[in-house]
Design an enzyme around this catalytic site. Structure first.
Site, PDB file in Angstrom:
ATOM      1  N   SER A   1      -3.814  -2.811  -0.374  1.00  0.00           N
ATOM      2  CA  SER A   1      -2.727  -3.610   0.187  1.00  0.00           C
ATOM      3  C   SER A   1      -3.262  -4.966   0.607  1.00  0.00           C
ATOM      4  O   SER A   1      -4.209  -5.054   1.397  1.00  0.00           O
ATOM      5  CB  SER A   1      -2.115  -2.895   1.393  1.00  0.00           C
ATOM      6  OG  SER A   1      -1.188  -3.754   2.021  1.00  0.00           O
TER       7      SER A   1
ATOM      8  N   HIS B   1      -2.256  -7.392   2.545  1.00  0.00           N
ATOM      9  CA  HIS B   1      -2.219  -7.944   3.910  1.00  0.00           C
ATOM     10  C   HIS B   1      -3.293  -7.355   4.825  1.00  0.00           C
ATOM     11  O   HIS B   1      -3.444  -7.787   5.957  1.00  0.00           O
ATOM     12  CB  HIS B   1      -0.818  -7.810   4.521  1.00  0.00           C
ATOM     13  CG  HIS B   1      -0.410  -6.447   4.987  1.00  0.00           C
ATOM     14  ND1 HIS B   1      -0.542  -6.060   6.306  1.00  0.00           N
ATOM     15  CD2 HIS B   1       0.125  -5.397   4.337  1.00  0.00           C
ATOM     16  CE1 HIS B   1      -0.070  -4.823   6.444  1.00  0.00           C
ATOM     17  NE2 HIS B   1       0.332  -4.397   5.259  1.00  0.00           N
TER      18      HIS B   1
ATOM     19  N   CYS C   1       2.230   2.181  13.258  1.00  0.00           N
ATOM     20  CA  CYS C   1       3.395   2.928  12.778  1.00  0.00           C
ATOM     21  C   CYS C   1       3.883   3.918  13.821  1.00  0.00           C
ATOM     22  O   CYS C   1       5.048   4.258  13.865  1.00  0.00           O
ATOM     23  CB  CYS C   1       3.051   3.681  11.499  1.00  0.00           C
ATOM     24  SG  CYS C   1       1.927   2.802  10.453  1.00  0.00           S
TER      25      CYS C   1
ATOM     26  N   GLY D   1       0.817  -1.206   0.000  1.00  0.00           N
ATOM     27  CA  GLY D   1       0.000   0.000   0.000  1.00  0.00           C
ATOM     28  C   GLY D   1       0.851   1.257   0.000  1.00  0.00           C
ATOM     29  O   GLY D   1       0.529   2.245  -0.669  1.00  0.00           O
ATOM     30  N   SER D   2       1.965   1.229   0.722  1.00  0.00           N
ATOM     31  CA  SER D   2       2.815   2.423   0.811  1.00  0.00           C
ATOM     32  C   SER D   2       3.359   2.794  -0.565  1.00  0.00           C
ATOM     33  O   SER D   2       3.327   3.965  -0.961  1.00  0.00           O
ATOM     34  CB  SER D   2       3.977   2.183   1.779  1.00  0.00           C
ATOM     35  OG  SER D   2       3.478   1.922   3.074  1.00  0.00           O
TER      36      SER D   2
ATOM     37  N   ASN E   1      -7.588   4.396   8.914  1.00  0.00           N
ATOM     38  CA  ASN E   1      -7.045   3.187   9.514  1.00  0.00           C
ATOM     39  C   ASN E   1      -7.133   3.165  11.030  1.00  0.00           C
ATOM     40  O   ASN E   1      -7.056   2.114  11.637  1.00  0.00           O
ATOM     41  CB  ASN E   1      -5.592   2.964   9.070  1.00  0.00           C
ATOM     42  CG  ASN E   1      -4.743   4.198   9.170  1.00  0.00           C
ATOM     43  OD1 ASN E   1      -5.067   5.229   8.595  1.00  0.00           O
ATOM     44  ND2 ASN E   1      -3.667   4.121   9.920  1.00  0.00           N
TER      45      ASN E   1
HETATM   46  C1  LIG Z   1      -1.571  -0.366   6.052  1.00  0.00           C
HETATM   47  C2  LIG Z   1      -1.898   0.878   5.333  1.00  0.00           C
HETATM   48  C3  LIG Z   1      -1.062   1.385   4.327  1.00  0.00           C
HETATM   49  C4  LIG Z   1       0.268   0.777   4.010  1.00  0.00           C
HETATM   50  O1  LIG Z   1       0.165  -0.464   3.382  1.00  0.00           O
HETATM   51  P1  LIG Z   1       1.447  -1.430   3.373  1.00  0.00           P
HETATM   52  O2  LIG Z   1       1.069  -2.532   2.452  1.00  0.00           O
HETATM   53  O3  LIG Z   1       1.622  -1.888   4.784  1.00  0.00           O
HETATM   54  O4  LIG Z   1       2.595  -0.638   2.870  1.00  0.00           O
HETATM   55  C5  LIG Z   1      -1.467   2.520   3.669  1.00  0.00           C
HETATM   56  N1  LIG Z   1      -2.624   3.122   3.950  1.00  0.00           N
HETATM   57  C6  LIG Z   1      -3.453   2.663   4.905  1.00  0.00           C
HETATM   58  C7  LIG Z   1      -4.731   3.361   5.167  1.00  0.00           C
HETATM   59  C8  LIG Z   1      -3.124   1.533   5.640  1.00  0.00           C
HETATM   60  O5  LIG Z   1      -3.941   1.089   6.585  1.00  0.00           O
END
Ligand SMILES: *Cc1c(COP(=O)(O)O)cnc(C)c1O
Length: 395
Positions: A199, A201, A324, A70-71, A151
């Site tokens: 993302s 996971h 985080c 996601g990042s 989140n």
């Molecule tokens: C977890 C998360 C991300 C980051 O995703 P990763 O796959 O862990 O890099 C970005 N945005 C939100 C809203 C998230 O919850």
């Protein structure tokens, strides 16, 4: 009892996802860029996974790019819109104060490169309005980025309304849909989004796999230079096991979305009712316009970190603020944006459920939590001052 209630941080890989991944390690191990049969078998797997994401998002397979998470998808989306804006002399970006750091920190980097960023305030219910977006748009605005669901507090934003405002103004619209995916229907046409991040996971797929949807008319900026993978927009041999697991997990999450929401919503509401019955406790975010599995409360007079450790001793895995920021003593930027004072924001607890949680687990959490909160308050000098009237109660 062992209870995992931190599904907003990450989820357990589902049986379906694992079953889709396993043959990719030793059977379909070819490089999808190779012309021989093993390579082409892997390429077929990749194409099938792409088609699954496209179908569930109402997009074309050519609009789906796989990333490392996601990042990376957030970074690439923002960099893409910034590069396109730059070309047209537009250097203003609108986002919100409660975005994920993958968005906020990319925006800070863009600011250092000469972009101007407006971060919208968060209303007390944790839901940004399309009107806020409309009034912030300027002639030089090149991008609006508003997350689909937050989140930490789980509030769901009016993405279709914001999409309509952006489309009308001719401004690109990105949404970080990482938390919404698999919980809320996502139709990129109906929502009028141009860029969207996912993302794996966060929906019971593996870690290290992200998806960036980019509308046909939006040429992506490359962050990872390399081979011609992902139509030249993202170099690196594709993670076939991860991508197949991600697609299987997303397909399953979309197919079971309604039934999971119907199952989770009453569990969530029971937790909210039970926790807010503890004196001087407040729910963060709108009680209804939130993800079906998200509970986030602040307990006055205690530290979230101590609460987490005591919960962990009782077998309950939860979170305070976002994963985080844990490890740092700064209170959550989301709760501060919501208007919680520092001392209140410190006492936050997020419980994020998945369909794997059982109703008995909710009973157990509600059985042990009030005792832990009283125990911590009894030891707290701050609570003493609140109770003796030396300090006013804030909630
Ligand atoms: C977890 C998360 C991300 C980051 O995703 P990763 O796959 O862990 O890099 C970005 N945005 C939100 C809203 C998230 O919850």
């Amino acid at each position: 009892m062992k209870i995992y209630a931190d599904n907003a941080a990450t989820t357990r890989v589902s049986d379906t996802a694992l079953a889709a991944m396993t043959p990719c390690f030793q059977e379909f191990y070819g490089n999808p860029s190779s012309l021989h049969t093993p390579g082409q078998l892997a390429a077929e797997k990749l194409a099938a996974a792409r088609a699954i994401f496209a179908r569930n998002l109402h997009a074309d397979p050519g609009e789906i790019t796989f990333t490392s998470g996601g990042s990376e998808a957030d970074n690439q989306a923002l960099r893409t819109a910034a590069a396109l804006g730059e070309k047209r002399g537009k250097r203003h970006i609108i986002s919100t104060k409660f975005e994920h750091h993958a968005v906020l920190h990319t925006l800070q980097a863009l600011e250092r490169e000469g972009f101007e960023v407006t971060l919208l305030d968060i209303p007390p219910d944790g839901v940004v309005t399309a009107e806020q977006v409309r009034s912030a748009i300027r002639p030089d605005t090149c991008l609006v980025s508003v997350m689909f669901a937050n989140n930490e507090i789980g509030t769901v934003q009016p993405i279709a309304e914001i999409g309509a405002v952006c489309r009308q103004a001719g401004v690109l619209f990105h949404t970080d849909a990482v938390q919404a995916a698999g919980h809320v229907p996502i139709d990129v046409e109906e929502l009028q989004v141009d860029l969207l991040s996912l993302s794996a996971h966060k929906f019971h797929g593996p870690k290290g796999v992200g998806v960036l949807y980019a509308r046909r008319s939006v040429p992506l900026t490359t962050l990872i230079h390399g081979g011609a993978q992902e139509r030249g927009k993202r170099g690196g041999t594709e993670d076939i096991p991860g991508i197949c697991g991600a697609a299987a997990a997303f397909d399953e999450a979309c197919a079971t979305m309604e039934q999971n929401a119907a199952y989770l919503t009453p569990l969530r509401d029971r937790l909210i009712a039970g926790l807010t019955a503890i004196p001087h406790t407040v729910l963060n975010g709108d009680p209804v316009r939130r993800l079906p599995g998200n509970v986030n409360v602040c307990f006055e007079g205690i530290e979230g970190e101590s609460l987490l450790l005591l919960l962990d001793e009782k077998g309950i895995a939860a979170s305070s603020g976002s994963a985080c920021t844990s490890g740092s003593l700064d209170p959550s930027h989301v709760l501060l944006a919501l208007g919680r004072p520092h001392e209140v924001a410190h006492g936050s607890l997020r419980l994020s459920l998945s369909h794997e949680n059982r109703p008995e687990e909710i009973d157990y959490i509600l059985e042990v939590l009030p005792g832990i909160v009283s125990y911590l308050r009894d030891m707290s000098p701050v609570w003493d001052e609140l109770e003796t009237g030396l300090r006013p109660h804030l909630i």
